[in-house]
Design an enzyme around this catalytic site. Structure first.
Site, PDB file in Angstrom:
ATOM      1  CB  CYS A 269      44.419  37.622  35.532  1.00  0.00           C
ATOM      2  SG  CYS A 269      45.519  38.880  36.166  1.00  0.00           S
TER       3      CYS A 269
ATOM      4  CD  GLN B 187      35.235  41.255  36.132  1.00  0.00           C
ATOM      5  OE1 GLN B 187      34.525  42.230  35.891  1.00  0.00           O
ATOM      6  NE2 GLN B 187      36.525  41.375  36.390  1.00  0.00           N
TER       7      GLN B 187
END
Lengths: 415, 151
Positions: free
Chosen positions: A373, A210
């Site tokens: 997740c 990310q």
């Protein structure tokens, strides 16, 4: 908050580079706010992969002919671009995998399970990791008897950094942490964590899935031993991932895949391995994916990663102000955009995140809903699910306005 | 509201999701089962009281989206007093409706109130939400011990 007069990035020009953003969804303009799941692709990336298949498709590192040389040159050229993008000392520190997940599994398997770890050695993670930085370490626990420990989070979405004081011991061999949370957007002080890991003789493994798409990364400054990220979240194709490793860390890692490319010599019953990084790239690699990722890196470099980060801070600040002010909406993670990437998880009173996502879908808005997740993190905050909007270079403040209107529509339905 | 959104979130559905019927545990049930949709975190437990092969009482608890909650609520009303075979047949008809194509004729005489969920077929990703309570009911009827997981 008033809208800034002009954004740092030329978003209309950027939007024009993304063919998918020209399409409509349910007769509405597509407002894509799920880049934390996967990013859209500019035509430069699509063309780079098409170009490979239509002009110089051949296997790499083997063919003794012009096409093969071109393919190898472009594939290795992509490795060089990626090395430069994250400040690696050499392209040999860059391993092509299929995903962040594979990169992290390669470290868990090759360094943890097959490497030097002993029964009782400790691995320190955090509760905010994505499943891909939890489950590979479960394997090491189950098959090697390693002990797993976790740093908790504060209610504001930051890590309880002080817990490292207690958790790090001379038994600690691996410290693993995400550079940026995919739910909270929290940017963790990885440089400091890597330093702490090294003080007890452990290696530091960083999930940068990310972070790499959204902020400048300098692996030499961070000084972690391994750093993993994916192509598809940073404008590149799916099926291509990166593992960066310090040379000594990669040398201490056993390969995950045996086969062609990764060997030097093979005899019946035994083989010697190729050099790093090729020993980790068994089988014909995702050549088009690597070349596409190279084009994505060019695109991002051209925009400038500092500018990308500043742009996303602006949007995130605007979204926090606008959405945070709606009564009945709760946002999660840090409120200070200096500590937060462009990821905004939120819930709306009396509306399940799945219903939120369906209603927003009808408005042409793509957001994620669910546990992202990250079930251990969701359990920690006692949340069954949240909605999540995430921003990238092709988003602007108007996209946030559309989201805000969508949220109000959700509230009307569930009033 | 836009047309397809109105289809999905009809008044009856919103009503059943906000005020679900038969939303309680049955103490010492003859059968029960847990259903879980890990994708969205929906979790439902269905309780049964059986009498001569008839579903004498049906109730549920759990958390989930409006569609799954409304579907569970409508289901418990619909199958109460039915035989196991009739409940199964109703599920088949319900399944055909939510997985059908938009515009397909809906068997309203047999489906009754369940027909309000016909709009789900326009949102394929939500079919699992609507079906979870039914799969869980089937598991309870067949007395399966493991958790029903739809992924």
């Amino acid at each position: 908050m008033a809208k800034p007069a002009k954004m740092l990035l030329n978003v209309p020009a950027i939007k024009a580079d993304f063919p998918i953003l020209q399409r409509k969804v349910r007769d509405r303009r597509l407002v894509y706010l799920d880049s934390a799941a996967t990013s859209q692709k500019p035509k430069q990336v699509i063309e780079a992969t098409t170009d490979f298949y239509s002009r110089y498709n051949a296997n790499v590192h083997r063919a003794i002919y012009e096409l093969g040389e071109e393919a190898t040159r472009e594939y290795e050229g992509a490795r060089e671009k990626i090395a430069a993008f994250i400040g690696a000392r050499s392209p040999n520190e860059i391993v092509f995998t299929k995903s962040t997940t594979e990169s992290l599994n390669l470290v868990a398997y090759g360094y943890g399970l097959k490497g030097k770890l002993q029964k009782g050695d400790e691995i320190v993670g955090t509760v905010m990791e994505h499943h891909s930085n939890h489950v590979p370490w479960h394997f090491v626990k189950d098959h090697k008897g390693a002990v797993l420990k976790y740093v908790d989070v504060n209610d504001d979405g930051t890590l309880k950094i002080e817990q490292y004081d207690e958790l790090l011991t001379k038994r600690t061999k691996i410290v693993t942490v995400t550079l940026c949370s995919n739910v909270l957007g929290t940017i963790n002080p990885v440089k400091e964590i890597a330093k702490r890991a090294h003080e007890v003789g452990a290696v530091c493994v960083v999930d940068a899935a990310q972070a790499a798409p959204h902020m400048p990364i300098d692996v030499q400054d961070l000084n972690a031993d391994f750093l993993a990220f994916s192509g598809h979240k940073m404008l590149g194709p799916t099926g291509i991932g990166i593992l960066h490793g310090k040379p000594e860390a990669l040398e201490a890692t056993e390969p995950l895949l045996g086969g062609g490319e990764m060997i030097r010599e093979v005899h019946l019953g035994r083989a010697s391995w190729n050099d790093v990084p090729y020993r980790f790239e068994g089988g014909t690699p995702n050549i088009a994916g690597a070349i596409g990722l190279g084009a994505a890196v060019d695109y991002l470099t051209n925009l400038g990663m500092e500018a990308v980060r500043t742009h996303e801070m602006e949007i995130t600040q605007y979204a926090l102000d606008k959405i945070g002010r709606i009564k009945g909406v709760t946002t999660y993670g840090p409120k200070d955009v200096k500590k937060k990437a462009g990821v905004l998880a939120f819930t709306i009173d009396n509306a399940h995140p799945h219903d939120v996502a369906s209603i927003l879908d009808v408005e042409g808005i793509c957001v994620r809903s669910g546990h992202h997740c990250a079930q251990p993190l969701m359990e920690r905050y006692d949340l069954p699910a949240t909605a999540r909007a995430s921003f990238y270079v092709y988003n602007d403040l108007e996209d946030v306005d559309v989201l805000v209107a969508g949220i109000k529509k959700v509230q009307e339905v569930f009033a | 509201m836009m047309a397809d959104l109105r289809e999905l979130y009809q008044e009856t559905i919103l009503d059943h999701s906000k005020r679900p019927r038969n939303f309680h545990e049955i103490p010492h049930p003859d059968a029960s089962a847990v259903g879980h949709n890990p994708l969205c975190g929906d979790r439902v437990t269905v309780f049964l009281r059986l009498s001569d092969g008839v579903l004498a009482d049906v109730a549920f608890v759990g958390q989930g989206c409006a569609i799954s909650k409304a579907s569970a609520s409508l289901m418990t009303d619909a199958v109460k007093g039915k035989t196991k075979a009739q409940a199964h047949e109703l599920f088949e008809k319900f399944r055909r409706m939510v997985t059908g194509r938009p515009g397909d004729p809906v068997d309203t005489p047999s489906l009754g109130k369940l027909a309000v969920l016909s709009g789900v077929c326009e949102f394929p990703v939500r079919v699992k939400c609507a079906s979870l309570p039914w799969h869980t009911l089937e598991a309870a009827i067949e007395a399966k011990k493991e958790i029903v997981s739809l992924e």
